[in-house]
Design a protein around this motif. Structure first.
Motif, mmCIF file in Angstrom:
data_model
loop_
_atom_site.group_PDB
_atom_site.id
_atom_site.type_symbol
_atom_site.label_atom_id
_atom_site.label_comp_id
_atom_site.label_asym_id
_atom_site.label_seq_id
_atom_site.Cartn_x
_atom_site.Cartn_y
_atom_site.Cartn_z
ATOM 1 N N GLY A 51 0.666 -1.248 0.130
ATOM 2 C CA GLY A 51 -0.088 -0.049 -0.065
ATOM 3 C C GLY A 51 0.688 1.172 -0.014
ATOM 4 N N ILE A 52 2.207 1.138 -0.279
ATOM 5 C CA ILE A 52 3.163 2.076 -0.140
ATOM 6 C C ILE A 52 3.025 2.909 -1.603
ATOM 7 C CG2 ILE A 52 5.389 2.767 -0.080
ATOM 8 C CD1 ILE A 52 5.886 0.669 1.813
ATOM 9 N N THR A 53 2.553 4.323 -1.714
ATOM 10 C CA THR A 53 2.438 4.907 -2.929
ATOM 11 C C THR A 53 3.756 5.601 -3.106
ATOM 12 O OG1 THR A 53 1.373 6.785 -1.686
ATOM 13 C CG2 THR A 53 0.000 5.055 -2.936
ATOM 14 N N HIS A 54 4.585 5.929 -2.356
ATOM 15 C CA HIS A 54 5.875 6.653 -2.431
ATOM 16 C C HIS A 54 6.433 5.865 -3.633
ATOM 17 C CE1 HIS A 54 9.409 8.887 -1.428
ATOM 18 N NE2 HIS A 54 8.556 9.604 -0.614
ATOM 19 N N ARG A 55 7.240 6.443 -4.354
ATOM 20 C CA ARG A 55 8.209 5.712 -5.359
ATOM 21 C C ARG A 55 9.226 5.103 -4.531
ATOM 22 N NH1 ARG A 55 11.194 6.220 -10.280
ATOM 23 N NH2 ARG A 55 12.362 7.843 -9.567
ATOM 24 N N ILE A 56 9.434 3.877 -5.093
ATOM 25 C CA ILE A 56 10.599 3.046 -4.546
ATOM 26 C C ILE A 56 11.835 3.300 -5.483
ATOM 27 C CG2 ILE A 56 11.725 0.875 -4.111
ATOM 28 C CD1 ILE A 56 9.739 1.289 -1.765
ATOM 29 N N ILE A 57 12.910 3.912 -4.910
ATOM 30 C CA ILE A 57 14.041 4.024 -5.928
ATOM 31 C C ILE A 57 15.283 3.203 -5.076
ATOM 32 C CG2 ILE A 57 13.529 5.943 -7.184
ATOM 33 C CD1 ILE A 57 15.206 7.575 -4.834
ATOM 34 N N SER A 58 16.359 2.806 -5.817
ATOM 35 C CA SER A 58 17.246 2.101 -5.121
ATOM 36 C C SER A 58 17.928 2.836 -4.102
ATOM 37 C CB SER A 58 18.322 1.715 -6.223
ATOM 38 O OG SER A 58 19.256 0.843 -5.642
ATOM 39 N N PRO A 59 18.053 2.372 -3.046
ATOM 40 C CA PRO A 59 18.614 3.051 -1.783
ATOM 41 C C PRO A 59 20.147 3.084 -1.916
ATOM 42 C CG PRO A 59 17.976 1.057 -1.044
ATOM 43 C CD PRO A 59 17.602 0.931 -2.456
ATOM 44 N N THR A 60 20.671 2.837 -3.039
ATOM 45 C CA THR A 60 22.326 2.637 -3.108
ATOM 46 C C THR A 60 22.960 3.633 -2.416
ATOM 47 O OG1 THR A 60 21.830 1.491 -5.189
ATOM 48 C CG2 THR A 60 24.115 2.252 -4.784
ATOM 49 N N PHE A 61 22.962 4.932 -2.615
ATOM 50 C CA PHE A 61 23.776 5.791 -2.067
ATOM 51 C C PHE A 61 23.359 6.248 -0.557
ATOM 52 C CE2 PHE A 61 24.277 6.473 -6.619
ATOM 53 C CZ PHE A 61 25.547 6.409 -6.745
ATOM 54 N N ILE A 62 22.146 5.966 -0.125
ATOM 55 C CA ILE A 62 22.141 6.111 1.343
ATOM 56 C C ILE A 62 22.022 4.900 2.154
ATOM 57 C CG2 ILE A 62 21.305 8.442 0.920
ATOM 58 C CD1 ILE A 62 18.407 6.880 1.960
ATOM 59 N N ILE A 63 22.167 3.869 1.520
ATOM 60 C CA ILE A 63 21.862 2.465 2.113
ATOM 61 C C ILE A 63 20.798 2.084 2.650
ATOM 62 C CG2 ILE A 63 23.096 0.706 3.750
ATOM 63 C CD1 ILE A 63 25.654 2.555 3.774
ATOM 64 N N LEU A 64 20.066 2.863 3.417
ATOM 65 C CA LEU A 64 18.610 2.493 3.956
ATOM 66 C C LEU A 64 17.559 3.568 3.713
ATOM 67 C CD1 LEU A 64 17.090 0.862 6.208
ATOM 68 C CD2 LEU A 64 17.905 2.337 7.752
ATOM 69 N N ARG A 65 16.460 3.103 3.284
ATOM 70 C CA ARG A 65 15.267 3.941 3.191
ATOM 71 C C ARG A 65 14.212 3.383 4.008
ATOM 72 N NH1 ARG A 65 15.204 8.034 -0.725
ATOM 73 N NH2 ARG A 65 17.132 7.712 -1.961
ATOM 74 N N GLU A 88 31.572 -1.501 2.587
ATOM 75 C CA GLU A 88 32.695 -2.198 2.613
ATOM 76 C C GLU A 88 33.205 -3.027 3.685
ATOM 77 O OE1 GLU A 88 35.401 0.377 0.492
ATOM 78 O OE2 GLU A 88 34.194 0.157 -1.400
ATOM 79 N N SER A 89 33.092 -2.033 4.878
ATOM 80 C CA SER A 89 33.502 -2.766 5.968
ATOM 81 C C SER A 89 32.528 -3.274 7.044
ATOM 82 C CB SER A 89 34.460 -1.533 6.876
ATOM 83 O OG SER A 89 33.369 -0.532 7.309
ATOM 84 N N GLN A 90 32.872 -3.948 7.989
ATOM 85 C CA GLN A 90 31.877 -4.425 9.124
ATOM 86 C C GLN A 90 31.539 -3.020 9.864
ATOM 87 O OE1 GLN A 90 31.430 -7.294 8.161
ATOM 88 N NE2 GLN A 90 31.064 -8.691 9.835
ATOM 89 N N ASP A 91 32.179 -2.159 10.077
ATOM 90 C CA ASP A 91 31.914 -0.995 10.632
ATOM 91 C C ASP A 91 30.923 -0.288 10.117
ATOM 92 O OD1 ASP A 91 33.995 -1.264 12.425
ATOM 93 O OD2 ASP A 91 35.228 0.286 11.760
ATOM 94 N N ASP A 92 30.678 -0.269 8.865
ATOM 95 C CA ASP A 92 29.760 0.495 7.984
ATOM 96 C C ASP A 92 28.247 -0.267 8.444
ATOM 97 O OD1 ASP A 92 31.467 1.978 6.442
ATOM 98 O OD2 ASP A 92 31.061 0.801 4.427
ATOM 99 N N LEU A 93 28.422 -1.523 8.661
ATOM 100 C CA LEU A 93 27.226 -2.210 8.798
ATOM 101 C C LEU A 93 26.771 -2.130 10.337
ATOM 102 C CD1 LEU A 93 28.147 -5.538 6.951
ATOM 103 C CD2 LEU A 93 26.623 -3.860 6.204
ATOM 104 N N GLY A 95 27.455 0.703 12.114
ATOM 105 C CA GLY A 95 26.791 1.977 11.810
ATOM 106 C C GLY A 95 25.329 2.022 11.678
ATOM 107 N N LEU A 96 24.790 1.137 10.804
ATOM 108 C CA LEU A 96 23.400 1.110 10.413
ATOM 109 C C LEU A 96 22.396 0.667 11.585
ATOM 110 C CD1 LEU A 96 23.566 -0.671 7.051
ATOM 111 C CD2 LEU A 96 22.740 1.684 7.591
ATOM 112 N N GLY A 97 23.118 0.037 12.957
ATOM 113 C CA GLY A 97 22.064 -0.439 13.792
ATOM 114 C C GLY A 97 21.350 -1.541 13.506
ATOM 115 N N ILE A 98 22.214 -2.622 12.752
ATOM 116 C CA ILE A 98 21.174 -3.483 11.786
ATOM 117 C C ILE A 98 20.585 -4.443 13.070
ATOM 118 C CG2 ILE A 98 21.562 -5.789 10.932
ATOM 119 C CD1 ILE A 98 22.268 -4.081 8.501
ATOM 120 N N SER A 99 21.563 -4.755 14.177
ATOM 121 C CA SER A 99 20.918 -5.701 15.076
ATOM 122 C C SER A 99 19.436 -5.287 15.774
ATOM 123 C CB SER A 99 21.797 -6.128 16.122
ATOM 124 O OG SER A 99 23.036 -5.120 16.424
ATOM 125 N N GLU A 100 19.626 -3.756 16.000
ATOM 126 C CA GLU A 100 18.280 -3.326 16.772
ATOM 127 C C GLU A 100 16.996 -3.456 15.450
ATOM 128 O OE1 GLU A 100 21.339 -1.395 17.322
ATOM 129 O OE2 GLU A 100 21.064 -2.725 18.972
#
Ligand code: ADP
Ligand code: MG
Length: 146
Positions: A51-65, A88-93, A95-100
């Motif tokens: 039901g999302i009407t917002h256009r989905i674009i690849s989040p490539t440059f900001i990693i997370l949308r 590239e690094s484990q640090d990048d990941l 930083g995203l707070g992936i486990s949360e």
């Protein structure tokens, strides 16, 4: 495992849109396959199905949308769309707070280039493999793990 062939991008979108029926809050979807294989195209259909009407674009440059659903569907209130292609690094990941993110119950997490997560990947997840067959043809394999 389910294998689907599509013969144009609209068909891949449709597969994404219909896949929503199999999903529930807290699910994690790993989208794998080369550039141009159809991962983002699939996500456009999936977002429509939510039901999302917002256009989905690849989040490539900001990693997370993050996208909020206009109304909760199958226990899903938010979609997190990630693209780890450029990480590239484990640090990048970290930083995203992936486990949360993986602990949230009312979100759907979809990750392009999920291979990069390695040991961070949750044991329970959907694995979707996209394969380029020809200009217009793609093969999509859907598996539930864990
Ligand atoms: P990825 O996210 O895997 O890099 P995209 O979805 O961004 O791939 O790009 C796929 C490209 O291939 C799009 O330009 C899309 O229009 C085109 N295409 C052609 N045929 C198909 C198909 N059957 N399924 C998905 N995309 C297709
Ligand atoms: Mg993409």
């Amino acid at each position: 495992m389910q294998t689907i062939q599509t013969y144009n991008f609209e068909e891949t979108r449709k597969v994404g849109e219909e896949f929503v029926r199999s999903l529930q809050g807290g699910d994690v979807i790993c989208l794998r396959g080369d550039l141009g294989a159809g991962k983002t195209t699939f996500m456009q259909g999936l977002a429509k199905g939510l039901g999302i009407t917002h256009r989905i674009i690849s989040p490539t440059f900001i990693i997370l949308r993050t996208y909020n659903l206009p109304q909760k569907k199958n226990g899903i209130a938010h979609l997190y769309h990630m693209d780890l292609y450029r990480t590239e690094s484990q640090d990048d990941l970290e930083g995203l707070g992936i486990s949360e993110i993986f602990k949230e119950k009312d979100v759907l997490v979809a990750i392009e280039w999920s291979e990069k997560l390695g040991a961070f990947l949750p044991a329970k997840r959907w694995e979707l493999d996209f394969e380029w067959i020809s200009e217009q043809q793609r093969k999509i394999e859907i598996k539930k793990i864990g």
